[in-house]
Design an enzyme around this catalytic site. Structure first.
Site, mmCIF file in Angstrom:
data_model
loop_
_atom_site.group_PDB
_atom_site.id
_atom_site.type_symbol
_atom_site.label_atom_id
_atom_site.label_comp_id
_atom_site.label_asym_id
_atom_site.label_seq_id
_atom_site.Cartn_x
_atom_site.Cartn_y
_atom_site.Cartn_z
ATOM 1 N N ASP A 67 0.819 -1.216 0.000
ATOM 2 C CA ASP A 67 0.000 0.000 0.000
ATOM 3 C C ASP A 67 0.850 1.262 0.000
ATOM 4 O O ASP A 67 2.064 1.216 0.192
ATOM 5 C CB ASP A 67 -0.967 -0.004 1.199
ATOM 6 C CG ASP A 67 -0.310 -0.506 2.496
ATOM 7 O OD1 ASP A 67 0.927 -0.512 2.585
ATOM 8 O OD2 ASP A 67 -1.048 -0.891 3.417
ATOM 9 N N ASP A 136 -7.309 -2.537 14.537
ATOM 10 C CA ASP A 136 -8.705 -2.862 14.184
ATOM 11 C C ASP A 136 -8.785 -4.143 13.340
ATOM 12 O O ASP A 136 -9.818 -4.445 12.746
ATOM 13 C CB ASP A 136 -9.377 -1.687 13.452
ATOM 14 C CG ASP A 136 -8.710 -1.354 12.118
ATOM 15 O OD1 ASP A 136 -7.698 -2.017 11.745
ATOM 16 O OD2 ASP A 136 -9.186 -0.429 11.428
ATOM 17 N N HIS A 138 -7.051 -4.873 10.583
ATOM 18 C CA HIS A 138 -6.860 -4.760 9.125
ATOM 19 C C HIS A 138 -5.550 -5.396 8.664
ATOM 20 O O HIS A 138 -4.594 -5.493 9.419
ATOM 21 C CB HIS A 138 -6.957 -3.300 8.648
ATOM 22 C CG HIS A 138 -5.828 -2.408 9.069
ATOM 23 N ND1 HIS A 138 -6.028 -1.111 9.492
ATOM 24 C CD2 HIS A 138 -4.477 -2.579 9.115
ATOM 25 C CE1 HIS A 138 -4.859 -0.548 9.764
ATOM 26 N NE2 HIS A 138 -3.906 -1.423 9.554
ATOM 27 N N GLU A 143 -9.671 -1.971 5.641
ATOM 28 C CA GLU A 143 -10.320 -1.623 6.895
ATOM 29 C C GLU A 143 -11.562 -2.498 7.103
ATOM 30 O O GLU A 143 -12.014 -3.156 6.164
ATOM 31 C CB GLU A 143 -10.729 -0.140 6.847
ATOM 32 C CG GLU A 143 -9.562 0.815 6.647
ATOM 33 C CD GLU A 143 -8.695 0.993 7.891
ATOM 34 O OE1 GLU A 143 -8.576 0.040 8.697
ATOM 35 O OE2 GLU A 143 -8.126 2.081 8.048
HETATM 36 C C1 F6R Z 1 1.349 -1.245 6.064
HETATM 37 C C2 F6R Z 1 0.205 -2.092 6.310
HETATM 38 C C3 F6R Z 1 -0.602 -1.988 7.558
HETATM 39 C C4 F6R Z 1 0.233 -2.215 8.812
HETATM 40 C C5 F6R Z 1 -0.625 -2.120 10.060
HETATM 41 C C6 F6R Z 1 0.194 -2.272 11.318
HETATM 42 O O1 F6R Z 1 1.949 -1.554 4.815
HETATM 43 O O2 F6R Z 1 -0.081 -2.874 5.480
HETATM 44 O O3 F6R Z 1 -1.631 -2.933 7.517
HETATM 45 O O4 F6R Z 1 0.818 -3.478 8.725
HETATM 46 O O5 F6R Z 1 -1.298 -0.913 10.080
HETATM 47 O O6 F6R Z 1 1.079 -1.218 11.420
HETATM 48 P P1 F6R Z 1 2.208 -1.202 12.542
HETATM 49 O O7 F6R Z 1 3.152 -2.297 12.215
HETATM 50 O O8 F6R Z 1 2.855 0.143 12.420
HETATM 51 O O9 F6R Z 1 1.518 -1.421 13.840
#
Ligand code: F6R
Length: 260
Positions: A67, A136, A138, A143
């Site tokens: 992403d 959450d 994801h 989301e």
């Molecule tokens: C980022 C992504 C997100 C993160 C998630 C956790 O490329 O795909 O799904 O993996 O938001 O983020 P952290 O590791 O910062 O807690």
């Protein structure tokens, strides 16, 4: 789903890095799906160490990132382009032309997303997709309520994600509210999935992903549908798993595992 629970973030990151290195040693031209965020930083550090100390070779590797924020130029210090360059690509030898990260500045999101999906296919599909998990539940920026067969697309971020990510920006208003993200369906097509999680803040999401129902409310629960999903946790993020003893039993008794 195969769970590996380690006593610390460092141990968890090392175990996950070994999984990626094993694949690379078996298939030097592997296609690796990359994630950003704080969690995979330890994994990237380990891979860089293996590259520098053990000659782990990325010269035939192709990568696809999950992403990117919409609106941030590639040199913005919070863009995922910048993150990947600083934390991984500038330290290893993935050829520049083999690195794919969604464009957050394209003028035609629909066409770009279709091209990205197609490019993954043309490169033979993703061999192993690295994933983190949001508080959450994801994966990538899928989301809650994202379709479990969604594809790469423009996505509006949920408020808890914007709150979580505001720690990296000066002001909450600076956090982009849109992203381009691979879909859950795109992710499920990877031949293997490797999800890393650490810390108490992820314990609820992890428990729901592993032991809850498969639901678009927790898009990480789609990993239950994948035949080869490997989840690496530290003890804190594993803290709410009801059947943790069982997972640790399996881990210890796996054929080839060291004796207890
Ligand atoms: C980022 C992504 C997100 C993160 C998630 C956790 O490329 O795909 O799904 O993996 O938001 O983020 P952290 O590791 O910062 O807690």
């Amino acid at each position: 789903m195969e769970l590996t629970i380690k006593s610390s973030y460092e141990e968890m990151s090392k175990a996950a890095a070994v999984k990626v290195a094993d694949l690379l040693n078996a298939k030097p031209n592997a296609v690796i799906g990359m994630a950003t965020g704080s969690t995979p930083l330890g994994l990237y550090k380990e891979l860089v160490k293996m590259h520098k100390n053990e000659g782990l070779d990325f010269s035939q590797v192709t990568t696809f990132n999950l992403d990117e924020y919409v609106g941030l130029p590639v040199d913005h210090d919070q863009s995922y382009h910048y993150f990947m360059h600083e934390n991984f690509f500038k330290h290893v030898n993935v050829p520049h032309q083999n690195i794919y990260i969604p464009s957050g500045t394209t003028k035609n999101f629909k066409a770009f997303c279709a091209w990205y999906e197609n490019r993954i296919k043309e490169c033979g599909g993703v061999d192993i997709q690295i994933l983190g998990i949001g508080s959450d539940g994801h994966i990538a920026f899928n989301e809650p309520t994202s379709s479990l067969s969604s594809r790469t697309r423009l996505k509006t971020l949920a408020k808890p994600t914007i709150d979580d990510n505001s720690r990296f920006f000066e002001k909450r208003e600076d956090v982009p509210i849109y992203a381009i993200t691979m879909g859950v369906g795109t992710i499920l097509e990877s031949r293997e999935l490797l999800l890393v999680a650490n810390g108490k803040g992820k314990a609820d999401a992890v428990a729901q992903m592993v032991e809850g129902p498969v639901t678009s409310m927790i898009t990480a629960s789609a990993l239950q549908l994948h035949p080869s999903a490997h989840v690496f946790l530290d003890t804190e993020s594993a803290g709410n798993l009801k059947m943790r003893d069982y997972y640790e039993w399996i881990q210890a008794k796996k054929p080839g595992a060291p004796k207890l």
